[in-house]
Design a protein around this motif. Structure first.
Motif, short mmCIF file in Angstrom:
data_model
loop_
_atom_site.label_atom_id
_atom_site.label_comp_id
_atom_site.label_asym_id
_atom_site.label_seq_id
_atom_site.Cartn_x
_atom_site.Cartn_y
_atom_site.Cartn_z
N ASP A 212 44.12 34.87 78.50
CA ASP A 212 43.28 35.08 79.68
C ASP A 212 41.94 34.37 79.51
O ASP A 212 41.60 33.87 78.43
CB ASP A 212 43.07 36.58 79.95
N ALA A 213 41.18 34.32 80.60
CA ALA A 213 39.91 33.58 80.61
C ALA A 213 38.92 34.15 79.59
O ALA A 213 38.17 33.41 78.97
CB ALA A 213 39.31 33.61 82.01
N ASN A 214 38.92 35.47 79.42
CA ASN A 214 37.99 36.09 78.48
C ASN A 214 38.24 35.62 77.05
O ASN A 214 37.30 35.44 76.27
CB ASN A 214 38.09 37.62 78.54
N SER A 215 39.50 35.44 76.70
CA SER A 215 39.84 34.96 75.36
C SER A 215 39.32 33.54 75.15
O SER A 215 38.81 33.21 74.08
CB SER A 215 41.37 34.99 75.17
N VAL A 216 39.46 32.72 76.19
CA VAL A 216 38.99 31.33 76.11
C VAL A 216 37.47 31.29 75.95
O VAL A 216 36.94 30.62 75.06
CB VAL A 216 39.41 30.53 77.36
N THR A 217 36.76 31.99 76.81
CA THR A 217 35.30 31.96 76.78
C THR A 217 34.76 32.59 75.49
O THR A 217 33.74 32.15 74.96
CB THR A 217 34.70 32.69 78.00
N SER A 218 35.46 33.60 74.98
CA SER A 218 35.05 34.21 73.70
C SER A 218 35.16 33.20 72.56
O SER A 218 34.26 33.11 71.71
CB SER A 218 35.92 35.43 73.41
N SER A 219 36.23 32.43 72.55
CA SER A 219 36.41 31.41 71.51
C SER A 219 35.34 30.33 71.61
O SER A 219 34.81 29.88 70.59
CB SER A 219 37.80 30.76 71.63
N LEU A 220 35.01 29.93 72.83
CA LEU A 220 33.97 28.93 73.03
C LEU A 220 32.62 29.44 72.56
O LEU A 220 31.84 28.70 71.94
CB LEU A 220 33.89 28.55 74.51
N ARG A 221 32.35 30.71 72.83
CA ARG A 221 31.08 31.30 72.43
C ARG A 221 30.98 31.38 70.90
O ARG A 221 29.93 31.07 70.33
CB ARG A 221 30.93 32.69 73.06
N LYS A 222 32.05 31.79 70.25
CA LYS A 222 32.05 31.92 68.80
C LYS A 222 31.85 30.57 68.11
O LYS A 222 31.26 30.49 67.04
CB LYS A 222 33.36 32.54 68.32
N ALA A 223 32.35 29.51 68.74
CA ALA A 223 32.21 28.17 68.18
C ALA A 223 30.92 27.50 68.62
O ALA A 223 30.69 26.32 68.33
CB ALA A 223 33.41 27.31 68.58
N LYS A 227 27.26 26.40 75.05
CA LYS A 227 26.03 25.72 75.48
C LYS A 227 26.22 24.20 75.58
O LYS A 227 25.30 23.50 75.98
CB LYS A 227 24.90 26.04 74.50
N ARG A 228 27.40 23.71 75.20
CA ARG A 228 27.62 22.26 75.16
C ARG A 228 28.60 21.75 76.23
O ARG A 228 28.86 20.54 76.30
CB ARG A 228 28.12 21.84 73.78
N LEU A 229 29.11 22.65 77.03
CA LEU A 229 30.13 22.24 78.01
C LEU A 229 29.64 21.16 78.97
O LEU A 229 30.43 20.33 79.43
CB LEU A 229 30.63 23.46 78.78
N LEU A 230 28.36 21.18 79.29
CA LEU A 230 27.82 20.16 80.20
C LEU A 230 27.95 18.76 79.61
O LEU A 230 27.94 17.77 80.34
CB LEU A 230 26.35 20.45 80.53
N GLU A 231 28.06 18.66 78.29
CA GLU A 231 28.16 17.35 77.63
C GLU A 231 29.49 16.65 77.90
O GLU A 231 29.69 15.51 77.50
CB GLU A 231 27.97 17.51 76.12
N LEU A 232 30.40 17.33 78.60
CA LEU A 232 31.64 16.68 79.02
C LEU A 232 31.38 15.63 80.10
O LEU A 232 32.24 14.80 80.39
CB LEU A 232 32.63 17.72 79.56
N PHE A 233 30.17 15.68 80.68
CA PHE A 233 29.81 14.76 81.76
C PHE A 233 28.69 13.82 81.30
O PHE A 233 27.91 14.16 80.41
CB PHE A 233 29.35 15.54 82.98
N PRO A 234 28.59 12.64 81.94
CA PRO A 234 27.48 11.72 81.62
C PRO A 234 26.13 12.38 81.85
O PRO A 234 26.03 13.37 82.60
CB PRO A 234 27.71 10.55 82.61
#
Length: 425
Positions: A212-223, A227-234
């Motif tokens: 589920d989405a919570n599992s994904v966002t939790s993993s992103l937060r732990k890593a 705070k870096r997701l915006l870096e996927l864009f120029p």
């Protein structure tokens, strides 16, 4: 005829030469055989032959890889092994196929040649899971392989990128891969061409199909990737609005909402830090008001989100007396000074209720303030920080459970006075 001693000497020399020759044969040639056995090309040919014989039977593929690991040096040639299992051949730096023109040195039984279907790719993911469980030392090598392939995305076709994204998402979901491998997506050359963002969308969809989405966002937060997701864009598109639209349009509104929340939290922390600094330096209230309003506009912060920060910063700006009988007087003097600041940012009913709840929570958590609650509320009422409507609403059904009976009892007479006052008006 040679003298005896010379004959014996000659024979000994000859024998010595023969012994040296046999030693060379016995000891050197087996090492040459071993070296040849473990050359990358020999390793490649063995793996490709086994995969071709197993064909599309992934159970047979898993069994072949399991048994072959005891004969071939997976540790030394892990990159070759994973290149073949994913791309079908050995890869040169940059992602091009080393044996692109020689079909005998390639296999079509690999991830890149599989059907672009989630269930099919999940079955391939199971092959990697079984292999890494059997040969635990391959775990780190596999992480490095995926990070490398993410850097090589430009070399792969769109459908190959999609399958790699699906595979990576599934492996992230089941824990075979750590979220930190996603840092490879922040590389300039794939970000600028839009490949990173497109790949990320496919990857997250695959990941969320497994978890589920919570599992994904939790993993992103732990890593610390939240705070870096915006870096996927120029650089010129690294803003919340662009990210939210891009991911919402792709059917990933959960990630859009997650980023908005994370960005807001980050902004609030920075705002609180700066506010604390300004209040500790006793900056003029007009300057603080101007600063907060600018930050609200720049970061699209609503007033209710700011009022709680202001209360916290104001209460942290002083060292409170340890004696209960003196702390109330100290608090009222301090809060009277900053009431005009709070009044600017409590113009909405929701803001007032949040402030009341913050005061209630603070007085409950700091025992010396328990008896000061009613006095603080009355002070804020007289200073036009709180309206009678907000106080009555709080009293009726918007109060917190913390210290409920104590604080409601303190406020009873004042609330009755407000109600009567309203009736007279």
């Amino acid at each position: 005829m040679l003298p005896y001693h010379r004959h014996v000497s000659c024979c000994l020399i000859c024998k010595s030469k023969h012994i040296d020759g046999w030693l060379t044969f016995l000891f050197v040639f087996p090492f040459l055989d071993e070296k040849e056995k473990f050359e990358p090309t020999v390793f490649r040919d063995t793996i490709i032959q086994g995969l071709n014989e197993a064909g599309n039977d992934l159970e047979a593929v898993a069994k072949f890889l399991d048994s072959t690991g005891s004969r071939l040096d997976y540790r030394r040639y892990a990159d070759t092994l994973f290149d073949i299992l994913i791309a079908g051949s050995m890869l040169a730096p940059g992602g091009t196929r080393i044996d692109d023109n020689d079909k005998t040195k390639m296999t079509s039984h690999c991830v890149f040649s599989a059907d672009e279907d989630h269930d099919t790719i999940r079955n391939y993911a199971q092959v990697f899971n079984k292999l890494i469980r059997r040969y635990k030392y391959l775990e780190k090598a596999f992480e490095e392989e995926i990070k490398k392939l993410l850097l090589f995305l430009k070399a792969f076709s769109e459908t190959e990128q999609t399958k790699l994204a699906m595979l990576t998402g599934i492996l992230l979901a089941n824990g075979t891969l750590p979220a930190l491998i996603l840092t490879s997506l922040f590389t300039d050359n794939i970000v600028k061409e839009g490949i990173a963002a497109s790949f990320a969308v496919k990857l997250f969809k695959s990941w969320m199909a497994e978890k589920d989405a919570n599992s994904v966002t939790s993993s992103l937060r732990k890593a610390s990737l939240d705070k870096r997701l915006l870096e996927l864009f120029p650089a010129n598109r690294q803003n919340v609005e662009h990210f939210a639209k891009y991911f919402t349009d792709a059917g990933l509104k959960e990630l859009s909402d997650f980023l908005r929340v994370q960005q807001s939290l980050g902004t609030r922390k920075e705002l609180q830090k700066e506010l604390q600094e300004r209040l500790s330096q006793e900056c003029p209230i007009k300057e603080v008001v101007l600063y907060v309003k600018e930050e609200m506009k720049r970061n699209d912060l609503p007033e209710p989100a700011v009022i709680g920060l202001l209360w916290t910063c104001i209460m942290n700006a002083v060292e409170w007396n340890k004696k209960e009988e003196l702390v109330a007087e100290q608090a009222l003097k301090h809060l009277k000074q900053y009431a005009p600041l709070l009044a600017v940012f409590s113009t909405q009913g929701q803001s007032e209720l949040i402030l009341l709840q913050k005061v209630q929570e603070y007085c409950y958590d700091n025992i010396h303030f328990m008896k000061a609650f009613q006095k603080i509320v009355v002070l804020f009422y007289k200073a036009d920080v709180l309206s009678e409507e907000a106080i009555l609403k709080w009293y009726k059904d918007a109060h917190l459970a913390k210290g409920k009976s104590v604080f409601l009892d303190q406020m009873k007479k004042f609330v009755e006075w407000l109600q009567n006052f309203k009736l007279i008006i």
